[in-house]
Write a protein that holds these residues in place. Sequence first.
Motif, PDB file in Angstrom:
ATOM      1  N   GLU A   1       0.853  -1.195   0.000  1.00 53.06           N
ATOM      2  CA  GLU A   1       0.000   0.000   0.000  1.00 53.06           C
ATOM      3  C   GLU A   1       0.886   1.241   0.000  1.00 53.06           C
ATOM      4  OE1 GLU A   1      -2.643   0.067   3.352  1.00 53.06           O
ATOM      5  OE2 GLU A   1      -3.666   1.898   2.697  1.00 53.06           O
ATOM      6  N   ALA A   2       0.767   2.049  -1.042  1.00 58.02           N
ATOM      7  CA  ALA A   2       1.527   3.305  -1.092  1.00 58.02           C
ATOM      8  C   ALA A   2       0.627   4.424  -0.586  1.00 58.02           C
ATOM      9  CB  ALA A   2       1.989   3.585  -2.522  1.00 58.02           C
ATOM     10  N   ARG A   3       1.113   5.125   0.445  1.00 51.17           N
ATOM     11  CA  ARG A   3       0.340   6.208   1.027  1.00 51.17           C
ATOM     12  C   ARG A   3       1.185   7.472   1.063  1.00 51.17           C
ATOM     13  NH1 ARG A   3      -1.542   3.006   6.424  1.00 51.17           N
ATOM     14  NH2 ARG A   3       0.242   4.198   7.211  1.00 51.17           N
ATOM     15  N   LYS A   4       0.559   8.589   1.325  1.00 50.85           N
ATOM     16  CA  LYS A   4       1.311   9.857   1.358  1.00 50.85           C
ATOM     17  C   LYS A   4       2.517   9.777   2.278  1.00 50.85           C
ATOM     18  CE  LYS A   4      -1.899  13.503   0.054  1.00 50.85           C
ATOM     19  NZ  LYS A   4      -3.307  13.268   0.497  1.00 50.85           N
ATOM     20  N   ASP A   5       2.344   9.065   3.402  1.00 53.81           N
ATOM     21  CA  ASP A   5       3.402   9.069   4.418  1.00 53.81           C
ATOM     22  C   ASP A   5       4.331   7.857   4.348  1.00 53.81           C
ATOM     23  OD1 ASP A   5       1.482   7.257   5.153  1.00 53.81           O
ATOM     24  OD2 ASP A   5       1.590   7.722   7.297  1.00 53.81           O
ATOM     25  N   GLY A   6       4.214   7.050   3.289  1.00 57.97           N
ATOM     26  CA  GLY A   6       5.141   5.910   3.175  1.00 57.97           C
ATOM     27  C   GLY A   6       4.493   4.710   2.520  1.00 57.97           C
ATOM     28  N   VAL A   7       5.203   3.592   2.571  1.00 55.45           N
ATOM     29  CA  VAL A   7       4.699   2.363   1.951  1.00 55.45           C
ATOM     30  C   VAL A   7       4.495   1.338   3.066  1.00 55.45           C
ATOM     31  CG1 VAL A   7       5.288   0.444   0.406  1.00 55.45           C
ATOM     32  CG2 VAL A   7       5.744   2.804  -0.294  1.00 55.45           C
ATOM     33  N   VAL A   8       3.339   0.670   3.063  1.00 53.33           N
ATOM     34  CA  VAL A   8       3.022  -0.311   4.097  1.00 53.33           C
ATOM     35  C   VAL A   8       2.883  -1.689   3.444  1.00 53.33           C
ATOM     36  CG1 VAL A   8       1.317  -1.026   5.822  1.00 53.33           C
ATOM     37  CG2 VAL A   8       1.856   1.411   5.516  1.00 53.33           C
ATOM     38  N   LEU A   9       3.557  -2.675   4.006  1.00 46.47           N
ATOM     39  CA  LEU A   9       3.465  -4.048   3.510  1.00 46.47           C
ATOM     40  C   LEU A   9       2.779  -4.908   4.567  1.00 46.47           C
ATOM     41  CD1 LEU A   9       7.040  -4.734   2.053  1.00 46.47           C
ATOM     42  CD2 LEU A   9       5.049  -3.784   0.902  1.00 46.47           C
ATOM     43  N   VAL A  10       1.932  -5.832   4.124  1.00 44.87           N
ATOM     44  CA  VAL A  10       1.293  -6.778   5.046  1.00 44.87           C
ATOM     45  C   VAL A  10       1.425  -8.184   4.463  1.00 44.87           C
ATOM     46  CG1 VAL A  10      -0.834  -7.485   6.225  1.00 44.87           C
ATOM     47  CG2 VAL A  10      -0.405  -5.058   5.781  1.00 44.87           C
ATOM     48  N   GLY A  11       1.851  -9.134   5.306  1.00 42.98           N
ATOM     49  CA  GLY A  11       1.904 -10.532   4.881  1.00 42.98           C
ATOM     50  C   GLY A  11       1.514 -11.398   6.055  1.00 42.98           C
ATOM     51  N   GLY A  12       1.093 -12.615   5.785  1.00 41.55           N
ATOM     52  CA  GLY A  12       0.750 -13.461   6.921  1.00 41.55           C
ATOM     53  C   GLY A  12       0.004 -14.706   6.535  1.00 41.55           C
ATOM     54  N   ASN A  13      -0.552 -15.343   7.540  1.00 39.73           N
ATOM     55  CA  ASN A  13      -1.351 -16.539   7.336  1.00 39.73           C
ATOM     56  C   ASN A  13      -2.534 -16.471   8.301  1.00 39.73           C
ATOM     57  OD1 ASN A  13      -0.439 -17.722   9.934  1.00 39.73           O
ATOM     58  ND2 ASN A  13       1.531 -17.829   8.894  1.00 39.73           N
TER      59      ASN A  13
ATOM     60  N   LYS B   1       5.976  -0.849   7.989  1.00 39.60           N
ATOM     61  CA  LYS B   1       5.872   0.444   7.320  1.00 39.60           C
ATOM     62  C   LYS B   1       7.245   0.987   6.949  1.00 39.60           C
ATOM     63  CE  LYS B   1       4.233   5.106   7.848  1.00 39.60           C
ATOM     64  NZ  LYS B   1       3.696   6.121   8.771  1.00 39.60           N
ATOM     65  N   PHE B   2       7.378   1.437   5.706  1.00 36.84           N
ATOM     66  CA  PHE B   2       8.555   2.215   5.315  1.00 36.84           C
ATOM     67  C   PHE B   2       8.165   3.668   5.374  1.00 36.84           C
ATOM     68  CE2 PHE B   2       9.186  -1.734   3.145  1.00 36.84           C
ATOM     69  CZ  PHE B   2      10.542  -1.960   3.255  1.00 36.84           C
ATOM     70  N   PRO B   3       8.714   4.425   6.303  1.00 35.76           N
ATOM     71  CA  PRO B   3       8.442   5.862   6.284  1.00 35.76           C
ATOM     72  C   PRO B   3       9.215   6.473   5.104  1.00 35.76           C
ATOM     73  CG  PRO B   3      10.048   5.319   7.980  1.00 35.76           C
ATOM     74  CD  PRO B   3       9.662   4.016   7.340  1.00 35.76           C
ATOM     75  N   LEU B   4       8.884   7.716   4.731  1.00 34.99           N
ATOM     76  CA  LEU B   4       9.560   8.345   3.591  1.00 34.99           C
ATOM     77  C   LEU B   4      11.057   8.510   3.842  1.00 34.99           C
ATOM     78  CD1 LEU B   4       6.872  11.081   2.776  1.00 34.99           C
ATOM     79  CD2 LEU B   4       7.137   8.804   1.747  1.00 34.99           C
ATOM     80  N   HIS B   5      11.400   8.777   5.105  1.00 37.73           N
ATOM     81  CA  HIS B   5      12.804   9.035   5.424  1.00 37.73           C
ATOM     82  C   HIS B   5      13.249   8.155   6.584  1.00 37.73           C
ATOM     83  CE1 HIS B   5      12.116  12.629   3.040  1.00 37.73           C
ATOM     84  NE2 HIS B   5      11.051  12.860   3.815  1.00 37.73           N
ATOM     85  N   ILE B   6      14.484   7.645   6.526  1.00 35.87           N
ATOM     86  CA  ILE B   6      15.065   6.930   7.664  1.00 35.87           C
ATOM     87  C   ILE B   6      16.399   7.611   7.976  1.00 35.87           C
ATOM     88  CG2 ILE B   6      16.047   4.743   8.501  1.00 35.87           C
ATOM     89  CD1 ILE B   6      14.031   3.249   6.796  1.00 35.87           C
ATOM     90  N   ASN B   7      16.574   8.047   9.197  1.00 40.94           N
ATOM     91  CA  ASN B   7      17.776   8.784   9.622  1.00 40.94           C
ATOM     92  C   ASN B   7      18.108   9.926   8.653  1.00 40.94           C
ATOM     93  OD1 ASN B   7      18.040   6.953  11.709  1.00 40.94           O
ATOM     94  ND2 ASN B   7      19.336   5.581  10.482  1.00 40.94           N
TER      95      ASN B   7
END
Lengths: 376, 376
Positions: A36-48, A56-62
């Motif tokens: 899911e690409a959102r204004k504030d980053g990309v969110v991944l979901v996986g599971g069973n 969540k990947f925020p737009l910036h890291i450090n």
Amino acid sequence: MKFTIKNSLFTAIVSELHKISSNKSLLPILSGIKIEARKDGVVLVGGNAELFIKKKFPLHINGETVVEVHEEGSVVVLSKHFVTLLKKLPDDIEISSDDMQSVLIKSGDIVTRLNGLRAADYPTLPEIKVLHSIEVNLTSLKEVIKQTIFAVSKSEEKPALTGVKMEFDNNKLICTATDSHRLSHREIQISYTEDSHSVIVPSKSLIELLQLKESSLATVHITIAKNMILFSTENTILYSVLIEGNYPNTQSLIPTDFATRITMNTKTLIAGIDRACVFSEEWKHNNVHLTIIDNTILKITTNSAGIGAIEEQQRISMVEGNTDVNMTFDGRFLLDALKGIQEEQVTISFYGVMKPAVITPEIETSYVQLISPVRS
Amino acid sequence: MKFTIKNSLFTAIVSELHKISSNKSLLPILSGIKIEARKDGVVLVGGNAELFIKKKFPLHINGETVVEVHEEGSVVVLSKHFVTLLKKLPDDIEISSDDMQSVLIKSGDIVTRLNGLRAADYPTLPEIKVLHSIEVNLTSLKEVIKQTIFAVSKSEEKPALTGVKMEFDNNKLICTATDSHRLSHREIQISYTEDSHSVIVPSKSLIELLQLKESSLATVHITIAKNMILFSTENTILYSVLIEGNYPNTQSLIPTDFATRITMNTKTLIAGIDRACVFSEEWKHNNVHLTIIDNTILKITTNSAGIGAIEEQQRISMVEGNTDVNMTFDGRFLLDALKGIQEEQVTISFYGVMKPAVITPEIETSYVQLISPVRS
């Protein structure tokens, strides 16, 4: 949906989610990863069916830009080929999807297209009605889990025993696991002053929690809801079902008043028991005999009629009580229990013929391992 | 028999021999390793019906004493538990055996006993009647084998094709392997002025030869006898059976007069073909399409109806002949062939529709890979 991302970071997370995504489910979409690409980053979901991880990947890291979202949206990609492909691509990639769920992954002159699935068909993560909420340091939590999880039952006969019991009580977190032949018990201090509460967490979910790659200083928020537990760090949420049913009262199993108590060097003893386990695959129980000789020596022996024998002698640092010990244990159980001990010296208490032995670090009482002997 | 030895060195060799010792043979003794203590060192032998390796530990290596022989003798030890046990023992060990073939392995207070077998029952290595003898640098020999062995046939239908043909002729060693869909051919210069001679060596034996841990400067003596080949270095002898039968005349298969010849960057092309192989497990043949577009670009594409598609474009460094190329190959065959090329640039020659392609390093002609196209 359209975004660019650092592939190295992205692949690491997709690989993690791929491992828990279900490829045996009746719902094919569960073998996919929701992006899911959102204004504030990309969110991944996986599971069973029992476990989901949301990253969540925020737009910036450090201060460094890792994601640029050009167009919001979402899609599900089957994880198997997605992971293999990502690993073979350069570091800068652009991922996009169209109305037909066709997912394009571009990197320079390399153009890849994978067929995707509708994000709307992916299961919705449940709304949480919080019952209890606790904060713990992630490293401490992982350690407590590692020191107990090996003792869970591998048989589904008693479902409660396939999980680890986590008890929050009076500023303590107490973890317990047992398969009725052995018991592992560990307590740590936490800040928790609410009512005493306990849950049984499936060991599979805890194994995934142990895999979480986060800073060693990270704090994990444990949220308990009806039938569910959440472990959340800054950018990750692990959702797990809880095991229903009653956990046996294990506190009464730990005996008092030892007959014999010995203290040994932990590392030396681990190496010795490990050698004694060489023939283990030849036996259903890997019988290791422990005998005290001359009041100062622990003799460790194993025999396999067809193959040979191993015998070694180790000096006991300290002995209390009577020294008439001649018992047989499953060597793998001894090894699992000893490996959780980080202290230099380990104490083993014996309570008499056919009674379980108790292994603890010297002095320390917050970590207790109980092992039943083998009838020989 | 009684000797002391540095365990680290000893375990490494015992592990090597354990891998080739046969545990499926009708002769249980072949799942053992023969240990022989002699005045001048300790000799180990392990193997199976087609392959034996004999390793010698001299008393001293680089001036350091590694073995002390206290009593000569020999015994056979079943390798499985022997290896596991050695790995768990400290560096100084003493190994002894008695008349009952009981093998004692001692290290300080650790005493281990394994049941052994009579050395006299171990197969005697054959006496060699030398027909031809050749010296080669081991590193060069390993390289030639690596560049050809992958093309041997995996089917036992034509036994000759399961081996690598080694031809000694006029100061050249020529290795050839083919499974009739592809052919790998490599020549190197050697000192050999005797009559031209060729043998077919089982690929399993050559795989073990590739594993030999020796100095990169080591010289290997190749000795050819009737039905047998020996590869000897200072302290190791590998005995292998030869494959009987006629090897097909492969020289006539390599076409002349190309229609199109292109030169590409090797590493970039390998990475591209590797990506194109992502869907390979979905297909019996991993179809990779190569197309020349605009006279200067090689387009690499794969398609898997259910999953998606990969397409990338790579610049051609040089093109000769007509540029009308649109062919399909097994991607894994392309990858195997390209990986043997150490030169920066690779040349691919095409000879027309449904004719094989030839891959060589740029200029160099001593390494030739021939690959048949896939009928698409």
